[in-house]
Motif scaffolding. Structure first.
Motif, PDB file in Angstrom:
ATOM      1  N   THR A  31       8.027  -1.672  -0.682  1.00  0.00           N
ATOM      2  CA  THR A  31       7.006  -2.466   0.008  1.00  0.00           C
ATOM      3  C   THR A  31       6.991  -2.054   1.480  1.00  0.00           C
ATOM      4  O   THR A  31       7.908  -1.395   1.970  1.00  0.00           O
ATOM      5  CB  THR A  31       7.314  -3.971  -0.089  1.00  0.00           C
ATOM      6  OG1 THR A  31       8.540  -4.228   0.589  1.00  0.00           O
ATOM      7  CG2 THR A  31       7.381  -4.432  -1.538  1.00  0.00           C
TER       8      THR A  31
ATOM      9  N   MET B 259       0.106   3.255  -2.273  1.00  0.00           N
ATOM     10  CA  MET B 259      -0.679   2.640  -3.335  1.00  0.00           C
ATOM     11  C   MET B 259      -0.941   1.195  -2.925  1.00  0.00           C
ATOM     12  O   MET B 259      -0.036   0.509  -2.428  1.00  0.00           O
ATOM     13  CB  MET B 259       0.111   2.681  -4.637  1.00  0.00           C
ATOM     14  CG  MET B 259      -0.679   2.213  -5.825  1.00  0.00           C
ATOM     15  SD  MET B 259       0.247   2.370  -7.339  1.00  0.00           S
ATOM     16  CE  MET B 259       1.353   0.998  -7.172  1.00  0.00           C
ATOM     17  N   LYS B 260      -2.177   0.737  -3.070  1.00  0.00           N
ATOM     18  CA  LYS B 260      -2.513  -0.634  -2.687  1.00  0.00           C
ATOM     19  C   LYS B 260      -2.831  -1.424  -3.946  1.00  0.00           C
ATOM     20  O   LYS B 260      -3.610  -0.994  -4.793  1.00  0.00           O
ATOM     21  CB  LYS B 260      -3.700  -0.654  -1.726  1.00  0.00           C
ATOM     22  CG  LYS B 260      -3.348  -0.073  -0.370  1.00  0.00           C
ATOM     23  CD  LYS B 260      -4.464  -0.237   0.617  1.00  0.00           C
ATOM     24  CE  LYS B 260      -4.098   0.431   1.923  1.00  0.00           C
ATOM     25  NZ  LYS B 260      -5.209   0.446   2.858  1.00  0.00           N
ATOM     26  N   ARG B 261      -2.218  -2.595  -4.026  1.00  0.00           N
ATOM     27  CA  ARG B 261      -2.428  -3.479  -5.163  1.00  0.00           C
ATOM     28  C   ARG B 261      -3.306  -4.649  -4.734  1.00  0.00           C
ATOM     29  O   ARG B 261      -3.790  -4.693  -3.609  1.00  0.00           O
ATOM     30  CB  ARG B 261      -1.069  -3.993  -5.670  1.00  0.00           C
ATOM     31  CG  ARG B 261      -0.136  -2.918  -6.148  1.00  0.00           C
ATOM     32  CD  ARG B 261      -0.692  -2.168  -7.337  1.00  0.00           C
ATOM     33  NE  ARG B 261      -0.844  -3.073  -8.444  1.00  0.00           N
ATOM     34  CZ  ARG B 261      -0.660  -2.777  -9.701  1.00  0.00           C
ATOM     35  NH1 ARG B 261      -0.306  -1.561 -10.016  1.00  0.00           N
ATOM     36  NH2 ARG B 261      -0.834  -3.658 -10.656  1.00  0.00           N
ATOM     37  N   GLY B 262      -3.492  -5.580  -5.641  1.00  0.00           N
ATOM     38  CA  GLY B 262      -4.311  -6.747  -5.355  1.00  0.00           C
ATOM     39  C   GLY B 262      -3.867  -7.444  -4.087  1.00  0.00           C
ATOM     40  O   GLY B 262      -2.677  -7.570  -3.818  1.00  0.00           O
TER      41      GLY B 262
ATOM     42  N   ARG C 286      -1.663  -5.406  -0.861  1.00  0.00           N
ATOM     43  CA  ARG C 286      -0.231  -5.108  -0.721  1.00  0.00           C
ATOM     44  C   ARG C 286       0.008  -3.608  -0.880  1.00  0.00           C
ATOM     45  O   ARG C 286      -0.522  -2.982  -1.780  1.00  0.00           O
ATOM     46  CB  ARG C 286       0.585  -5.876  -1.760  1.00  0.00           C
ATOM     47  CG  ARG C 286       0.602  -7.368  -1.483  1.00  0.00           C
ATOM     48  CD  ARG C 286       1.454  -8.088  -2.496  1.00  0.00           C
ATOM     49  NE  ARG C 286       2.796  -7.542  -2.586  1.00  0.00           N
ATOM     50  CZ  ARG C 286       3.875  -8.080  -2.040  1.00  0.00           C
ATOM     51  NH1 ARG C 286       3.748  -9.198  -1.338  1.00  0.00           N
ATOM     52  NH2 ARG C 286       5.062  -7.542  -2.184  1.00  0.00           N
TER      53      ARG C 286
ATOM     54  N   TYR D 284       2.407  -0.293  -1.478  1.00  0.00           N
ATOM     55  CA  TYR D 284       3.626   0.184  -2.116  1.00  0.00           C
ATOM     56  C   TYR D 284       3.748   1.672  -1.830  1.00  0.00           C
ATOM     57  O   TYR D 284       2.854   2.452  -2.165  1.00  0.00           O
ATOM     58  CB  TYR D 284       3.598  -0.078  -3.625  1.00  0.00           C
ATOM     59  CG  TYR D 284       3.687  -1.548  -3.941  1.00  0.00           C
ATOM     60  CD1 TYR D 284       4.920  -2.195  -3.992  1.00  0.00           C
ATOM     61  CD2 TYR D 284       2.542  -2.301  -4.180  1.00  0.00           C
ATOM     62  CE1 TYR D 284       5.008  -3.544  -4.269  1.00  0.00           C
ATOM     63  CE2 TYR D 284       2.624  -3.651  -4.461  1.00  0.00           C
ATOM     64  CZ  TYR D 284       3.861  -4.266  -4.501  1.00  0.00           C
ATOM     65  OH  TYR D 284       3.947  -5.604  -4.767  1.00  0.00           O
TER      66      TYR D 284
END
Length: 178
Positions: free
Chosen positions: A10, A38-41, A44, A46
């Motif tokens: 993170t 990498m972007k998540r919902g 966020r 990573y």
């Protein structure tokens, strides 16, 4: 429990690892297109292990070696992500292999547009060791550039631009010290 070396990290983990605030990592994403977490919902982030290695290299160049952001961008363009990551880890074999591979590449000649002539900070001609018409050089400087009512040879203009670039870099360094 520690994460696997291949696990995603993170932004807070990477910031703690690099001893940087999180906003600096977000800023670097805007300046270095090579950093692509990498972007998540919810937005966020990573970071992959390769991203973390690249960030370590960028941090090392900026903070430990005194490079500017433009300098690191140029290194990334010319040598690539693996080179900058190898700098942080101290992997001399990888760095030398990448530099040797880059030296073997054939450089395409660049077509210069008239607008490029207005860019300050890049010499247009190779310095000859003479200083604005004094101390050697050929007398047939027929290529003249007209500026206002006077005219300056292209080589002299290149020397002036080079001197201006050096002065701007000195100013930047002085501003950092203050």
């Amino acid at each position: 429990m520690d994460k696997s070396p291949d696990a995603f990290r993170t932004i807070s983990e990477v910031a703690d690892d690099l001893d940087l605030p999180q906003h600096v990592l977000r800023f670097w994403e805007t300046r270095f297109p090579q950093i692509k977490p990498m972007k998540r919902g919810g937005g966020r982030r990573y970071y992959r292990p390769e991203d973390v290695d690249l960030l370590k290299g960028i941090r090392h160049l900026l903070y430990d070696h005194g490079y500017t952001i433009k300098g690191v961008q140029k290194l990334l363009r010319t040598n690539g992500n693996k080179f900058v990551a190898a700098i942080a880890s101290g992997d001399m074999a990888t760095m030398e292999a990448i530099m040797a591979a880059n030296n073997d590449r054939v450089v395409e000649p660049k077509v210069v547009s008239p607008d490029d002539d207005q860019i300050v900070g890049r010499p247009k001609a190779k310095p000859s060791g003479r200083f604005f018409g004094f101390g050697g050089g050929s007398e047939d400087d027929s290529l003249e550039v007209s500026i206002g009512k006077s005219s300056i040879g292209k080589e002299d203009r290149a020397l002036l631009q080079e001197a201006l670039f050096d002065l701007l870099e000195c100013k930047r360094l002085l501003d950092q010290v203050r």
